[in-house]
Scaffold this motif. Structure first.
Motif, mmCIF file in Angstrom:
data_model
loop_
_atom_site.group_PDB
_atom_site.id
_atom_site.type_symbol
_atom_site.label_atom_id
_atom_site.label_comp_id
_atom_site.label_asym_id
_atom_site.label_seq_id
_atom_site.Cartn_x
_atom_site.Cartn_y
_atom_site.Cartn_z
ATOM 1 N N ALA A 1 -4.803 -6.659 9.813
ATOM 2 C CA ALA A 1 -4.378 -7.357 8.597
ATOM 3 C C ALA A 1 -4.830 -6.588 7.364
ATOM 4 N N ALA A 2 -6.070 -6.116 7.409
ATOM 5 C CA ALA A 2 -6.602 -5.362 6.270
ATOM 6 C C ALA A 2 -5.809 -4.076 6.077
ATOM 7 N N ASN A 3 -5.353 -3.477 7.174
ATOM 8 C CA ASN A 3 -4.671 -2.198 7.072
ATOM 9 C C ASN A 3 -3.171 -2.323 6.858
ATOM 10 N N ARG A 4 -2.627 -3.551 6.929
ATOM 11 C CA ARG A 4 -1.169 -3.720 6.795
ATOM 12 C C ARG A 4 -0.680 -3.168 5.465
ATOM 13 N N LYS A 5 -1.456 -3.381 4.408
ATOM 14 C CA LYS A 5 -0.995 -2.917 3.103
ATOM 15 C C LYS A 5 -0.823 -1.398 3.045
ATOM 16 N N GLN A 6 -1.489 -0.674 3.980
ATOM 17 C CA GLN A 6 -1.315 0.783 3.986
ATOM 18 C C GLN A 6 0.080 1.184 4.480
ATOM 19 N N MET B 1 -2.681 17.016 3.995
ATOM 20 C CA MET B 1 -1.510 16.258 3.569
ATOM 21 C C MET B 1 -0.825 16.906 2.361
ATOM 22 N N TRP B 2 -1.593 17.630 1.541
ATOM 23 C CA TRP B 2 -0.985 18.375 0.431
ATOM 24 C C TRP B 2 -0.007 19.420 0.966
ATOM 25 N N ALA B 3 -0.400 20.107 2.049
ATOM 26 C CA ALA B 3 0.480 21.124 2.631
ATOM 27 C C ALA B 3 1.799 20.482 3.069
ATOM 28 N N ARG B 4 1.715 19.267 3.630
ATOM 29 C CA ARG B 4 2.938 18.579 4.035
ATOM 30 C C ARG B 4 3.767 18.162 2.820
ATOM 31 N N ALA B 5 3.069 17.744 1.758
ATOM 32 C CA ALA B 5 3.773 17.304 0.550
ATOM 33 C C ALA B 5 4.584 18.449 -0.051
ATOM 34 N N VAL B 6 3.980 19.637 -0.076
ATOM 35 C CA VAL B 6 4.640 20.799 -0.669
ATOM 36 C C VAL B 6 5.943 21.106 0.060
ATOM 37 N N ALA B 7 5.968 20.824 1.362
ATOM 38 C CA ALA B 7 7.154 21.139 2.163
ATOM 39 C C ALA B 7 8.298 20.141 1.970
ATOM 40 N N LEU C 1 4.094 10.695 4.023
ATOM 41 C CA LEU C 1 3.250 11.782 4.528
ATOM 42 C C LEU C 1 2.370 11.175 5.612
ATOM 43 N N GLU C 2 2.549 11.619 6.849
ATOM 44 C CA GLU C 2 1.821 11.014 7.967
ATOM 45 C C GLU C 2 0.306 11.098 7.732
ATOM 46 N N PRO C 3 -0.415 10.033 8.091
ATOM 47 C CA PRO C 3 -1.859 10.005 7.816
ATOM 48 C C PRO C 3 -2.648 11.018 8.647
ATOM 49 N N VAL C 4 -3.696 11.558 8.042
ATOM 50 C CA VAL C 4 -4.677 12.368 8.781
ATOM 51 C C VAL C 4 -5.815 11.441 9.215
ATOM 52 N N GLY C 5 -6.197 10.537 8.311
ATOM 53 C CA GLY C 5 -7.124 9.459 8.673
ATOM 54 C C GLY C 5 -6.283 8.242 9.065
ATOM 55 N N THR C 6 -6.409 7.140 8.312
ATOM 56 C CA THR C 6 -5.527 5.996 8.582
ATOM 57 C C THR C 6 -4.547 5.769 7.438
ATOM 58 N N ALA C 7 -4.755 6.455 6.301
ATOM 59 C CA ALA C 7 -3.941 6.179 5.117
ATOM 60 C C ALA C 7 -2.802 7.173 4.999
ATOM 61 N N PRO C 8 -1.547 6.701 5.052
ATOM 62 C CA PRO C 8 -0.432 7.612 4.800
ATOM 63 C C PRO C 8 -0.318 7.905 3.309
ATOM 64 N N VAL D 1 1.475 11.089 -3.759
ATOM 65 C CA VAL D 1 0.335 10.171 -3.662
ATOM 66 C C VAL D 1 -0.489 10.557 -2.425
ATOM 67 N N LEU D 2 -1.733 10.969 -2.645
ATOM 68 C CA LEU D 2 -2.580 11.461 -1.547
ATOM 69 C C LEU D 2 -3.860 10.627 -1.463
ATOM 70 N N PRO D 3 -4.460 10.561 -0.275
ATOM 71 C CA PRO D 3 -5.712 9.797 -0.130
ATOM 72 C C PRO D 3 -6.900 10.539 -0.752
ATOM 73 N N GLY D 4 -7.997 9.841 -0.959
ATOM 74 C CA GLY D 4 -9.161 10.409 -1.621
ATOM 75 C C GLY D 4 -10.022 11.350 -0.790
ATOM 76 N N PRO D 5 -10.270 11.064 0.508
ATOM 77 C CA PRO D 5 -11.158 11.953 1.259
ATOM 78 C C PRO D 5 -10.575 13.364 1.376
ATOM 79 N N PRO D 6 -11.312 14.390 0.939
ATOM 80 C CA PRO D 6 -10.770 15.747 0.938
ATOM 81 C C PRO D 6 -10.235 16.197 2.303
#
Lengths: 428, 428
Positions: free
Chosen positions: B127-132, B172-178, B142-149, B161-166
């Motif tokens: 439920a907490a993660n549904r909003k993601q 995910m930036w590499a995927r965004a560029v593509a 952009l498919e998630p590397v952690g749990t956040a797409p 729009v990218l997640p905070g953890p480096p």
């Protein structure tokens, strides 16, 4: 009605990430202490159009105070004062007395350096620095700590212009706060309290659930500003509240303790490193590290005075090192594998013995990316804490992430196991 | 016509300086490499109104691309996707397939942890993660590397729009560029080449002087963008130039080699760590550390595959450890002091012997803040490298800065001494 502020950090070297910005975070802390809410930090290069756009953005957002850092030097790319003057609609005039004071500073600096440097064309230096004596009409001057004066321009918003080098900016901020213009712009400020709680081993979603309970059960909950941050398995919970809401905050602490007593290791902001250092007072610790390979020893010795309780450690990366230096039985390694609880225990026991210590921590694990198996995948790490009284705590975890994540997380886990074992917990 | 971008860093913990922003500088570098000019970085807390104001500011400044970091977590204070959707005028819809993929990730995470943790209410976590799994209409996921797409929202400007953890943001930036949207938004970008030269032991002023010679002697010099950064005694020189100016850049490399052959250790961007790893291939190294206390061992084992050449090390913080574990004669310590070249040499020799290694590095020094004397002030560090063929290189340096500066700088010096000794240099 709270007072809001914005920070404008200028400098192409900061914008492009070549130089780390220390001023934004430092000023943010000062504003918070001062009771002013920070709304925005903006960073741009040394381009007047971009600086002006940021100043106008902050003004449009209705901030009461803008603090700028950087761009006060003598070179042509330093444009902050002129841009702030344009933003405030004030003329820029040469202040002859300030010019003379800057000239005095330069004279002393050049005299100090002439032993080691070539001859200096003092007139050229003065000409370059003349622009530093240009001040917006009606602004208060902040006397320079280096060669660059700052200014405070009264108005709505009031603008405080500070130099970029932190050792100049920091003392000049204290002077800026004392000016009539800053006092007036921030007259309505609120003083907040800020407290930090730390947890270990609780997922962020578990905390979110507890906070939802708090929303329902604690009156005034919504008046607190709670921010959480997860780092290497540690959850940092920072709460800001007005002094009148001290009971509301006490309610939050009670709620968190009821639900997460086991995970909550700090309610006064102290770091696990502080706690371990305090618990090691009067003791002697030795480390036996395989996958963390020195990171625990490095972390324990990070603080001044640690030589009082750190004897040393062994990084036993190879099996031979585990046997030769820590006395781990080669047959034990052959039977259970190097990454196993019996080997971790033998490493901790060996460290106790070899260093004559009364506290030892051992790690052996698979940091990856290679070396994993179905039975022991990458991220498997065995930990053992041994105390002089014969107590031993051993556990195995499967840690997520990259090689560097596994190593850093293992180091943090080791610190928490040490704290629990030394405070009489079960180390679990 | 160049392509301009803005970065929006969200997160109250970053705004208030409790967490250092690593994403702004990292993204700034990537944008530069990509040929996009970065105009503004803005930082705000987890408040929708402030995030929206920053997005609108950047759009009004006419940037072609906005990259946001942070605010994609499951808790209520994570509001970036909803705010970006509002900014772009797009509805936010639940993506059931994405929700299922996030649920899969969470299931695996929770399964891995259940051996050691208490029971988890999986439905509450979901439920907490549904909003993601809420995505703006028409956005690319952009498919998630952690749990956040992440998401890429096409338009003018296009918003990534990218997640905070480096460790999530970077892949995910590499995927965004593509994505087609980012390629289209940045179609007019200029491609630059970027090369990195590294020096060790040269002051920044020495380099500045050589660059002034280059301005006079190399045609087209002014077309290169050269930025320098001094870090822990290493000087990083990054040059950007258009592909046609490859000969101009060759002229710069030649000039720097003529003047600083000794200090220039890398012309291909390779780090000293890369070079030491290559030089250790087929060898076995052991460490004997006092003031660096495991930091050299940790750095050597930072890279995958280092177990092939790292045997291990001893952290000999106490004098007893130096004698008992490394066989340093107690009389030698009594005569010369623990911080002395003879003791550093004996530590290196002991490490060679105890670990059966053919390469050893030893450090012993005064990291401070206490422990200094007139003869051996804080910052005094003795280094010794011993090789299996009997070669030994020993030197003493006085390093500036705080305890942590001295320890980190010592670790870097040790890496350079190793590289020089292993490549047949004189280690000076």
């Amino acid at each position: 009605m709270s007072v809001r502020a914005g920070i404008v950090v200028t400098g192409t070297e900061v914008l492009t990430g070549r130089v780390r910005d220390l001023n934004g975070p430092w000023l943010a802390d000062r504003l918070l202490e001062f009771g002013v809410e920070l709304a925005h930090i903006t960073i741009c290069g040394d381009r007047p159009a971009d600086i002006l756009a940021q100043l106008r953005f902050l003004a449009a957002e209705g901030v009461d105070l803008i603090v700028t850092s950087g761009g006060l030097g003598p070179t042509a790319d330093d444009v902050t004062v002129a841009t702030v003057a344009e933003f405030c609609g004030r003329e820029l005039l040469l202040d002859p007395e300030l010019e003379e004071r800057i000239a005095d500073i330069l004279r002393r600096m050049i005299q100090r350096r002439t032993t080691s440097s070539t001859a200096v064309d003092f007139e050229a230096v003065l000409a370059a620095n003349r622009k530093q004596a240009m001040v917006p009409v009606g602004a208060e001057i902040l006397e320079p700590v280096g060669t660059a004066p700052g200014v405070v321009v009264p108005g709505t918003p009031t603008v405080v212009v500070l130099p970029g080098p932190p050792r100049e900016l920091q003392p000049m901020w204290a002077r800026a706060v004392a000016t009539a213009a800053v006092q007036q712009a921030t007259a309505g400020r609120t003083t907040y309290r800020q407290e930090t709680i730390r947890m270990f081993g609780l997922p962020e979603s578990g905390l979110a659930e507890t906070l939802r309970i708090g929303e329902q059960s604690i009156a005034g909950f919504e008046r607190m500003e709670i921010t959480t941050c997860l780092r290497r398995g540690e959850l940092e919970i920072v709460t800001r509240y007005e002094p009148d809401d001290v009971d509301v905050y006490a309610g939050l602490v009670g709620l968190l303790r009821d639900h997460h007593a086991r995970e909550m290791f700090s309610t006064d902001g102290a770091l696990i490193d502080d706690q371990v250092a305090a618990l090691l007072s009067g003791r002697t610790i030795a480390t036996a590290e395989s996958c963390t390979a020195g990171m625990i020893a490095a972390r324990l010795t990070d603080r001044a005075g640690s030589s009082a309780y750190v004897a040393g450690g062994v990084v036993s990366y190879s099996n031979e090192a585990k046997s030769d230096l820590l006395g781990v039985d080669a047959a034990l390694i052959a039977e259970h594998g190097a990454v196993s609880e019996p080997v971790a225990e033998a490493m901790a026991a060996g460290a106790l013995r070899r260093f004559g210590a009364d506290t030892a921590i051992a790690t052996t694990g698979i940091a990856g990316p290679g070396g994993g198996s179905a039975e022991k995948p990458v991220g498997t790490v065995c930990f053992s804490v041994a105390l002089g009284d014969g107590t031993t705590t051993t556990r195995t975890l499967l840690l997520p992430g990259s090689r560097s994540d596994v190593r850093e997380r293992s180091t943090t886990v080791a610190m928490h196991m040490l704290a629990r074992a030394l405070s009489g917990g079960d180390g679990d």
